[in-house]
Design an enzyme around this catalytic site. Sequence first.
Site, PDB file in Angstrom:
ATOM      1  CB  VAL A   1      -0.963  -0.028   1.211  1.00 55.01           C
ATOM      2  CG1 VAL A   1      -1.590   1.331   1.460  1.00 55.01           C
ATOM      3  CG2 VAL A   1      -2.040  -1.061   0.964  1.00 55.01           C
TER       4      VAL A   1
ATOM      5  CB  CYS B   1      -6.987  -7.485   2.636  1.00 53.86           C
ATOM      6  SG  CYS B   1      -5.644  -6.325   2.398  1.00 53.86           S
TER       7      CYS B   1
ATOM      8  CE  LYS C   1      -9.549  -2.123   3.277  1.00 53.26           C
ATOM      9  NZ  LYS C   1      -9.287  -2.311   1.859  1.00 53.26           N
TER      10      LYS C   1
ATOM     11  NE  ARG D   1      -9.197  -4.457  -8.151  1.00 51.86           N
ATOM     12  CZ  ARG D   1      -9.550  -4.602  -9.418  1.00 51.86           C
ATOM     13  NH1 ARG D   1     -10.229  -5.660  -9.795  1.00 51.86           N
ATOM     14  NH2 ARG D   1      -9.221  -3.706 -10.335  1.00 51.86           N
TER      15      ARG D   1
ATOM     16  CG  PHE E   1     -15.746  -9.728  -5.643  1.00 55.90           C
ATOM     17  CD1 PHE E   1     -15.267  -8.669  -6.393  1.00 55.90           C
ATOM     18  CD2 PHE E   1     -14.941 -10.222  -4.625  1.00 55.90           C
ATOM     19  CE1 PHE E   1     -14.021  -8.126  -6.156  1.00 55.90           C
ATOM     20  CE2 PHE E   1     -13.685  -9.685  -4.374  1.00 55.90           C
ATOM     21  CZ  PHE E   1     -13.233  -8.635  -5.152  1.00 55.90           C
TER      22      PHE E   1
ATOM     23  CG  ASN F   1     -11.725  -5.675   2.575  1.00 51.81           C
ATOM     24  OD1 ASN F   1     -11.942  -5.249   1.442  1.00 51.81           O
ATOM     25  ND2 ASN F   1     -10.529  -5.601   3.132  1.00 51.81           N
TER      26      ASN F   1
HETATM   27  P1  NAD Z   1       3.061  -4.729   4.090  1.00 54.73           P
HETATM   28  O1  NAD Z   1       3.355  -5.723   5.138  1.00 54.73           O
HETATM   29  O2  NAD Z   1       3.331  -5.054   2.643  1.00 54.73           O
HETATM   30  O3  NAD Z   1       3.819  -3.359   4.413  1.00 54.73           O
HETATM   31  C1  NAD Z   1       3.852  -2.764   5.674  1.00 54.73           C
HETATM   32  C2  NAD Z   1       5.213  -2.108   5.820  1.00 54.73           C
HETATM   33  O4  NAD Z   1       5.233  -1.343   7.027  1.00 54.73           O
HETATM   34  C3  NAD Z   1       6.378  -3.088   5.918  1.00 54.73           C
HETATM   35  O5  NAD Z   1       7.290  -2.837   4.868  1.00 54.73           O
HETATM   36  C4  NAD Z   1       6.980  -2.821   7.294  1.00 54.73           C
HETATM   37  O6  NAD Z   1       8.391  -2.978   7.317  1.00 54.73           O
HETATM   38  C5  NAD Z   1       6.567  -1.394   7.522  1.00 54.73           C
HETATM   39  N1  NAD Z   1       6.601  -0.993   8.937  1.00 54.73           N
HETATM   40  C6  NAD Z   1       6.151  -1.650  10.023  1.00 54.73           C
HETATM   41  N2  NAD Z   1       6.383  -0.937  11.140  1.00 54.73           N
HETATM   42  C7  NAD Z   1       6.976   0.224  10.750  1.00 54.73           C
HETATM   43  C8  NAD Z   1       7.443   1.364  11.437  1.00 54.73           C
HETATM   44  N3  NAD Z   1       7.333   1.453  12.759  1.00 54.73           N
HETATM   45  N4  NAD Z   1       7.976   2.363  10.715  1.00 54.73           N
HETATM   46  C9  NAD Z   1       8.094   2.266   9.373  1.00 54.73           C
HETATM   47  N5  NAD Z   1       7.679   1.198   8.667  1.00 54.73           N
HETATM   48  C10 NAD Z   1       7.118   0.191   9.341  1.00 54.73           C
HETATM   49  O7  NAD Z   1       1.525  -4.347   4.291  1.00 54.73           O
HETATM   50  P2  NAD Z   1       0.512  -3.791   3.183  1.00 54.73           P
HETATM   51  O8  NAD Z   1      -0.048  -4.932   2.417  1.00 54.73           O
HETATM   52  O9  NAD Z   1       1.092  -2.638   2.482  1.00 54.73           O
HETATM   53  O10 NAD Z   1      -0.667  -3.268   4.145  1.00 54.73           O
HETATM   54  C11 NAD Z   1      -0.526  -2.093   4.913  1.00 54.73           C
HETATM   55  C12 NAD Z   1      -1.907  -1.748   5.446  1.00 54.73           C
HETATM   56  O11 NAD Z   1      -2.796  -1.472   4.363  1.00 54.73           O
HETATM   57  C13 NAD Z   1      -2.559  -2.864   6.250  1.00 54.73           C
HETATM   58  O12 NAD Z   1      -3.333  -2.301   7.271  1.00 54.73           O
HETATM   59  C14 NAD Z   1      -3.460  -3.528   5.230  1.00 54.73           C
HETATM   60  O13 NAD Z   1      -4.558  -4.174   5.833  1.00 54.73           O
HETATM   61  C15 NAD Z   1      -3.914  -2.331   4.413  1.00 54.73           C
HETATM   62  N6  NAD Z   1      -4.334  -2.646   3.038  1.00 54.73           N
HETATM   63  C16 NAD Z   1      -3.623  -3.543   2.292  1.00 54.73           C
HETATM   64  C17 NAD Z   1      -4.022  -3.787   0.981  1.00 54.73           C
HETATM   65  C18 NAD Z   1      -3.290  -4.786   0.126  1.00 54.73           C
HETATM   66  O14 NAD Z   1      -3.818  -5.162  -0.926  1.00 54.73           O
HETATM   67  N7  NAD Z   1      -2.108  -5.231   0.491  1.00 54.73           N
HETATM   68  C19 NAD Z   1      -5.128  -3.118   0.433  1.00 54.73           C
HETATM   69  C20 NAD Z   1      -5.791  -2.195   1.215  1.00 54.73           C
HETATM   70  C21 NAD Z   1      -5.383  -1.965   2.517  1.00 54.73           C
END
Ligand code: NAD
Length: 441
Positions: A11, A263, A207, A154, A252, A211
């Site tokens: 994200v 997610c 959100k 997505r 879907f 989902n």
């Molecule tokens: P991810 O695990 O790919 O990335 C999270 C990042 O945050 C990691 O790189 C981690 O090292 C970093 N991090 C953790 N603690 C930290 C800190 N203290 N300081 C700096 N960086 C830090 O996760 P993601 O898939 O990007 O998801 C992030 C959020 O977005 C989640 O809440 C998820 O539910 C939400 N989200 C994800 C998606 C998706 O498709 N992946 C879609 C919508 C929402």
Amino acid sequence: MKIAMIGSGYVGLVSGACFADFGYRVVCVDADAAKIAKLERGEISIYEPGLDQLVASNVAGGRLSFATNLGEAASDADVVFIAVGTPSRRGDGHADLRHVFTVAAEVAAQISHYKVIAIKSTVPVGTGDRVDEIIRRSKSPSLFSVVSNPEFLREGAAIEDFKRPDRVVVGVPDDRSRAVMEAVYRPLSLNRAPVLFTDRRSSEIVKYATNAFLATKITFINEVADLCERAGADVQQVARGIGFDGRIGPKFLNAGPGYGGSCFPKDISALIKTGSDFEAPLRIAETVSLVNEERKRAMGRKVIKACGGSVKNRTIALLGLAFKPNTDDMREAPSIAIVQVLKDAGAIVRAYDPKAMENAKGFMDDVKFAPSVEACLDGADAMVLVTEWDMFRALDVMEIKRRLKQPIVVDLRNVYRPDEMEAAGFTYVSIGRESVRATSA
Ligand code: NAD
């Protein structure tokens, strides 16, 4: 507009690169030094179509940079996005907000002029209030506003989703932060994307409710598929018949092996916990979660049945491991449960995925990863299509038959046509459609 994006995973990196592409100055920060070092070398640690070029062009244009420490990035920024992970808390299914709160405290220390703290991570209702409290401990409320800005992109289509979203939702506590967020999303609203402003708590619930609704739709059609299979109907025709109804819509409604990914499973479980905390039980979501978990294992049993009731010492070739195509994300992928069931039944499992094999190694033991589709199929007793990558759609079925020891195909994504598979002499089992049996198998 200066933006600090804290957390540079799926994200954070996609959103940061897209904001830079709008012309803002963006610093993507991550606590994972190895990840930042790779990004600085121009390497992207996730597979997302188009992301490497988008990052490279914005770095070259001087709009996108990376850091391991949020200090300077956050103190300069007009908007600090929090995009860190919110995984399931071990054992109880609540969202683990540790990273969000750590970042909130670190950002607080950097505030000297007004800024908006925008929570992009998926967080339970009330989290914005808690982040607000954390920052108020050291900073005057006149210096900041905390807004909720959930992300709906997505994986696999993330850039397109970010740049052409169905909607943007922003939960704001005051007019000042609303004006800042209107400016941030102006490039999208000019492009006619609906930007919905709500109160902060409603935005947080949007959100999770989105989902949970999507997961319900998938699970519903999966159960209808089981009925179709037993009653001699075709779930794809049923889904089309349902989907033309404007109140339902066609998306879907593809029956399959159950939803997975980073997610849906964790968000549904967090929503269920939140519902119970507020004494507002979400029984539909509870059932969806149970039905989906059971379904993944049932897919393993479906393969065993297609193989005549036993897979002991038989080689099963799995095509596709990622939880969906165009991603290397293995989190909660149905393939994990399917492999487990097959291994427990004594099968030898061979697998091929165009992008997810490296990640898959952390999720499954004792699987032979093949270097190509052909190597995966050669001499196997059955082929199971688990993830519908485009490259599997165009496979020559006679070639599949030549390579397999027995002509058995289990198609968990309904990619092939039963009549064609029957004509080619396969035992062919799919989802929510009639199975065909090869006379020789
Ligand atoms: P991810 O695990 O790919 O990335 C999270 C990042 O945050 C990691 O790189 C981690 O090292 C970093 N991090 C953790 N603690 C930290 C800190 N203290 N300081 C700096 N960086 C830090 O996760 P993601 O898939 O990007 O998801 C992030 C959020 O977005 C989640 O809440 C998820 O539910 C939400 N989200 C994800 C998606 C998706 O498709 N992946 C879609 C919508 C929402």
